[in-house]
Write a protein that holds these residues in place. Structure first.
Motif, PDB file in Angstrom:
ATOM      1  N   GLY A  10       0.790  -1.218   0.000  1.00  0.00           N
ATOM      2  CA  GLY A  10       0.000   0.000   0.000  1.00  0.00           C
ATOM      3  C   GLY A  10       0.824   1.270   0.000  1.00  0.00           C
ATOM      4  O   GLY A  10       1.698   1.482  -0.841  1.00  0.00           O
ATOM      5  N   ALA A  11       0.565   2.120   0.990  1.00  0.00           N
ATOM      6  CA  ALA A  11       1.191   3.440   1.055  1.00  0.00           C
ATOM      7  C   ALA A  11       2.692   3.383   1.315  1.00  0.00           C
ATOM      8  O   ALA A  11       3.389   4.382   1.132  1.00  0.00           O
ATOM      9  N   ALA A  12       3.222   2.224   1.723  1.00  0.00           N
ATOM     10  CA  ALA A  12       4.659   2.109   1.963  1.00  0.00           C
ATOM     11  C   ALA A  12       5.450   2.123   0.665  1.00  0.00           C
ATOM     12  O   ALA A  12       6.663   2.342   0.675  1.00  0.00           O
ATOM     13  N   ILE A  13       4.763   1.881  -0.465  1.00  0.00           N
ATOM     14  CA  ILE A  13       5.406   1.903  -1.773  1.00  0.00           C
ATOM     15  C   ILE A  13       5.033   3.206  -2.461  1.00  0.00           C
ATOM     16  O   ILE A  13       3.884   3.426  -2.841  1.00  0.00           O
ATOM     17  N   GLY A  14       6.028   4.092  -2.608  1.00  0.00           N
ATOM     18  CA  GLY A  14       5.759   5.400  -3.192  1.00  0.00           C
ATOM     19  C   GLY A  14       5.690   5.369  -4.695  1.00  0.00           C
ATOM     20  O   GLY A  14       4.815   5.969  -5.316  1.00  0.00           O
ATOM     21  N   SER A  15       6.629   4.689  -5.345  1.00  0.00           N
ATOM     22  CA  SER A  15       6.625   4.564  -6.799  1.00  0.00           C
ATOM     23  C   SER A  15       7.307   3.264  -7.186  1.00  0.00           C
ATOM     24  O   SER A  15       8.091   2.697  -6.420  1.00  0.00           O
ATOM     25  N   LEU A  16       7.009   2.807  -8.381  1.00  0.00           N
ATOM     26  CA  LEU A  16       7.463   1.500  -8.841  1.00  0.00           C
ATOM     27  C   LEU A  16       7.624   1.571 -10.349  1.00  0.00           C
ATOM     28  O   LEU A  16       6.719   2.010 -11.056  1.00  0.00           O
ATOM     29  N   ALA A  17       8.783   1.145 -10.852  1.00  0.00           N
ATOM     30  CA  ALA A  17       9.017   1.186 -12.293  1.00  0.00           C
ATOM     31  C   ALA A  17       9.968   0.075 -12.702  1.00  0.00           C
ATOM     32  O   ALA A  17      10.893  -0.280 -11.956  1.00  0.00           O
ATOM     33  N   CYS A  18       9.740  -0.492 -13.886  1.00  0.00           N
ATOM     34  CA  CYS A  18      10.638  -1.483 -14.459  1.00  0.00           C
ATOM     35  C   CYS A  18      11.704  -0.763 -15.276  1.00  0.00           C
ATOM     36  O   CYS A  18      11.392   0.104 -16.103  1.00  0.00           O
ATOM     37  N   LEU A  19      12.974  -1.140 -15.055  1.00  0.00           N
ATOM     38  CA  LEU A  19      14.091  -0.496 -15.731  1.00  0.00           C
ATOM     39  C   LEU A  19      14.655  -1.326 -16.876  1.00  0.00           C
ATOM     40  O   LEU A  19      15.517  -0.842 -17.616  1.00  0.00           O
ATOM     41  N   GLY A  20      14.228  -2.568 -17.008  1.00  0.00           N
ATOM     42  CA  GLY A  20      14.737  -3.381 -18.098  1.00  0.00           C
ATOM     43  C   GLY A  20      14.887  -4.833 -17.703  1.00  0.00           C
ATOM     44  O   GLY A  20      14.350  -5.289 -16.689  1.00  0.00           O
ATOM     45  N   MET A  21      15.650  -5.566 -18.518  1.00  0.00           N
ATOM     46  CA  MET A  21      15.841  -6.995 -18.322  1.00  0.00           C
ATOM     47  C   MET A  21      17.324  -7.336 -18.447  1.00  0.00           C
ATOM     48  O   MET A  21      17.990  -6.900 -19.380  1.00  0.00           O
ATOM     49  N   VAL A  22      17.836  -8.116 -17.476  1.00  0.00           N
ATOM     50  CA  VAL A  22      19.219  -8.575 -17.514  1.00  0.00           C
ATOM     51  C   VAL A  22      19.239 -10.093 -17.440  1.00  0.00           C
ATOM     52  O   VAL A  22      18.239 -10.731 -17.109  1.00  0.00           O
ATOM     53  N   ARG A  23      20.410 -10.666 -17.759  1.00  0.00           N
ATOM     54  CA  ARG A  23      20.608 -12.114 -17.657  1.00  0.00           C
ATOM     55  C   ARG A  23      21.952 -12.408 -17.008  1.00  0.00           C
ATOM     56  O   ARG A  23      22.972 -11.855 -17.411  1.00  0.00           O
ATOM     57  N   ASP A  24      21.913 -13.264 -15.998  1.00  0.00           N
ATOM     58  CA  ASP A  24      23.117 -13.809 -15.391  1.00  0.00           C
ATOM     59  C   ASP A  24      23.676 -14.831 -16.367  1.00  0.00           C
ATOM     60  O   ASP A  24      23.035 -15.843 -16.668  1.00  0.00           O
ATOM     61  N   GLY A  25      24.890 -14.586 -16.880  1.00  0.00           N
ATOM     62  CA  GLY A  25      25.446 -15.458 -17.901  1.00  0.00           C
ATOM     63  C   GLY A  25      25.608 -16.898 -17.462  1.00  0.00           C
ATOM     64  O   GLY A  25      25.603 -17.811 -18.296  1.00  0.00           O
ATOM     65  N   ALA A  26      25.737 -17.153 -16.149  1.00  0.00           N
ATOM     66  CA  ALA A  26      25.945 -18.518 -15.666  1.00  0.00           C
ATOM     67  C   ALA A  26      24.697 -19.375 -15.781  1.00  0.00           C
ATOM     68  O   ALA A  26      24.781 -20.592 -15.964  1.00  0.00           O
ATOM     69  N   ILE A  27      23.507 -18.755 -15.675  1.00  0.00           N
ATOM     70  CA  ILE A  27      22.271 -19.543 -15.721  1.00  0.00           C
ATOM     71  C   ILE A  27      21.326 -19.085 -16.829  1.00  0.00           C
ATOM     72  O   ILE A  27      20.331 -19.754 -17.107  1.00  0.00           O
ATOM     73  N   ASP A  28      21.604 -17.948 -17.437  1.00  0.00           N
ATOM     74  CA  ASP A  28      20.849 -17.437 -18.582  1.00  0.00           C
ATOM     75  C   ASP A  28      19.359 -17.269 -18.276  1.00  0.00           C
ATOM     76  O   ASP A  28      18.499 -17.494 -19.129  1.00  0.00           O
ATOM     77  N   GLN A  29      19.050 -16.829 -17.061  1.00  0.00           N
ATOM     78  CA  GLN A  29      17.655 -16.572 -16.697  1.00  0.00           C
ATOM     79  C   GLN A  29      17.312 -15.112 -16.947  1.00  0.00           C
ATOM     80  O   GLN A  29      18.025 -14.216 -16.512  1.00  0.00           O
ATOM     81  N   PRO A  30      16.200 -14.830 -17.619  1.00  0.00           N
ATOM     82  CA  PRO A  30      15.786 -13.434 -17.805  1.00  0.00           C
ATOM     83  C   PRO A  30      15.264 -12.844 -16.498  1.00  0.00           C
ATOM     84  O   PRO A  30      14.403 -13.437 -15.843  1.00  0.00           O
ATOM     85  N   GLU A  31      15.777 -11.690 -16.123  1.00  0.00           N
ATOM     86  CA  GLU A  31      15.420 -11.060 -14.851  1.00  0.00           C
ATOM     87  C   GLU A  31      14.986  -9.623 -15.104  1.00  0.00           C
ATOM     88  O   GLU A  31      15.764  -8.802 -15.591  1.00  0.00           O
ATOM     89  N   LEU A  32      13.733  -9.303 -14.781  1.00  0.00           N
ATOM     90  CA  LEU A  32      13.250  -7.940 -14.869  1.00  0.00           C
ATOM     91  C   LEU A  32      13.710  -7.158 -13.638  1.00  0.00           C
ATOM     92  O   LEU A  32      13.575  -7.648 -12.508  1.00  0.00           O
ATOM     93  N   ILE A  33      14.235  -5.963 -13.855  1.00  0.00           N
ATOM     94  CA  ILE A  33      14.752  -5.138 -12.766  1.00  0.00           C
ATOM     95  C   ILE A  33      13.774  -3.995 -12.491  1.00  0.00           C
ATOM     96  O   ILE A  33      13.354  -3.294 -13.419  1.00  0.00           O
ATOM     97  N   PHE A  34      13.448  -3.803 -11.210  1.00  0.00           N
ATOM     98  CA  PHE A  34      12.490  -2.781 -10.802  1.00  0.00           C
ATOM     99  C   PHE A  34      13.126  -1.827  -9.791  1.00  0.00           C
ATOM    100  O   PHE A  34      13.858  -2.247  -8.895  1.00  0.00           O
ATOM    101  N   ALA A  35      12.840  -0.549  -9.966  1.00  0.00           N
ATOM    102  CA  ALA A  35      13.226   0.467  -8.987  1.00  0.00           C
ATOM    103  C   ALA A  35      11.999   0.800  -8.149  1.00  0.00           C
ATOM    104  O   ALA A  35      10.932   1.108  -8.692  1.00  0.00           O
ATOM    105  N   VAL A  36      12.160   0.713  -6.845  1.00  0.00           N
ATOM    106  CA  VAL A  36      11.055   0.955  -5.916  1.00  0.00           C
ATOM    107  C   VAL A  36      11.460   2.058  -4.954  1.00  0.00           C
ATOM    108  O   VAL A  36      12.529   1.988  -4.337  1.00  0.00           O
TER     109      VAL A  36
END
Length: 310
Positions: free
Chosen positions: A194-220
């Motif tokens: 709720g009110a504890a979260i002021g803003s939330l946005a996705c900044l993009g997608m990265v991958r750890d080369g060792a496991i190749d998993q797609p990871e969405l990055i969010f700034a909160v």
């Protein structure tokens, strides 16, 4: 090694997931291997838990725990490993100011025995065997100017004791609203809602080369201070918080001494620096809510390069 697949800024209402046919291909030999790896992992987890509870050596506990692995203990959360439902990334596209993900069903069992098993397993059976679940990682900026990450506990299956964002995976119930997955993780790991979260946005997608998993990055950005957030930390998943002054100089010092950080943590912090500097117009400033703007190419701090994950 970390790779940036996509960089931009997408706020709620501009990031969606939709179901698509699965591109995962599991031949009979791969299915047998997945079952074998899962059974071994569950038996090891059961033995470790039994040994800790009874004082036995892990090897002595394996036989007693083995029966439990065949009794369904591995399919329930909170009991050793959890074969949870996840969403496999099939593709992504940017439509104007909206990022759209195409996903299909997969599971943690498949993830453990493919991506987490390392490149050799995927190369053996071909790239289509990989689970490639969509991860969601959140970096939190507090109201009193700290950038927070978590130090993972010994209980987690991947990257124990290392510094990592507050993270989870996209689950079938999160489709189509990807931001719902982030809010769930913040609620479960930090008690934020709720009110504890002021803003939330996705900044993009990265991958750890060792496991190749797609990871969405969010700034909160939170409306709470560091101390209040720390009181809500889930001690089962994290040993503690890692707090960095939310200024570029402080972050660069932390990155220079980040030997225990995961690749995703490094990539996530890099994206936060790029985008919050751009949002404020001040290259030294990281704190403050990001402004909404369409997704586009990344900044010039060496995080460039967009590629299709398929």
């Amino acid at each position: 090694m970390i790779r940036v697949n996509l960089a931009g800024l997408w706020t709620p209402g501009r990031l969606w997931a939709e179901w698509a046919p699965s591109g995962q291909r599991i031949i009979a030999a791969a299915a047998e291997e997945i079952d074998r790896v899962w059974a071994e992992a569950v038996a090891t987890a059961a033995a470790k838990a039994a040994g800790q509870a009874s004082g036995q050596a892990p090897a002595d506990a394996v036989a007693k725990a083995a029966a439990k692995t065949a009794a369904g203990a591995s399919t329930h959360p909170g009991r050793m490993l959890f074969d949870g439902a996840m969403c496999r990334l099939e593709s992504f596209r940017v439509d104007g100011d909206t990022l759209r993900l195409s996903v299909s069903p997969t599971s943690y069992k498949s993830f453990l025995a493919t991506n987490l098993a390392g490149p050799g397993r995927v190369e053996r059976f071909g790239p289509a065997v990989a689970a490639n679940p969509v991860g969601v990682s959140a970096l939190l900026t507090t109201a009193d100017g700290w950038l927070l990450l978590g130090r993972r506990s010994a209980a987690v299956a991947h990257h124990p004791h290392r510094v990592h964002p507050f993270a989870g995976t996209l689950e079938p119930g999160d489709v189509p609203d990807v931001f719902g997955a982030v809010r769930r993780e913040l609620r479960e790991e930090l008690g934020l809602d709720g009110a504890a979260i002021g803003s939330l946005a996705c900044l993009g997608m990265v991958r750890d080369g060792a496991i190749d998993q797609p990871e969405l990055i969010f700034a909160v950005d939170s409306t709470l201070g560091r101390a209040e957030i720390e009181r809500g930390l889930d001690g089962a998943e994290h040993d503690g918080l890692v707090a960095i002054p939310a200024m570029r100089e402080g972050i660069e010092r932390a990155l220079a001494d980040a030997g225990d950080w995961t690749p995703v943590a490094r990539g996530a912090v890099g994206l936060v620096v790029i985008h919050k500097s751009a949002a404020t117009g001040d290259s030294s400033l990281v704190a403050g809510p990001p402004r909404s703007r369409p997704g586009g190419p990344p900044g010039e701090d060496g995080f460039g390069g967009c590629e299709n994950p398929r």
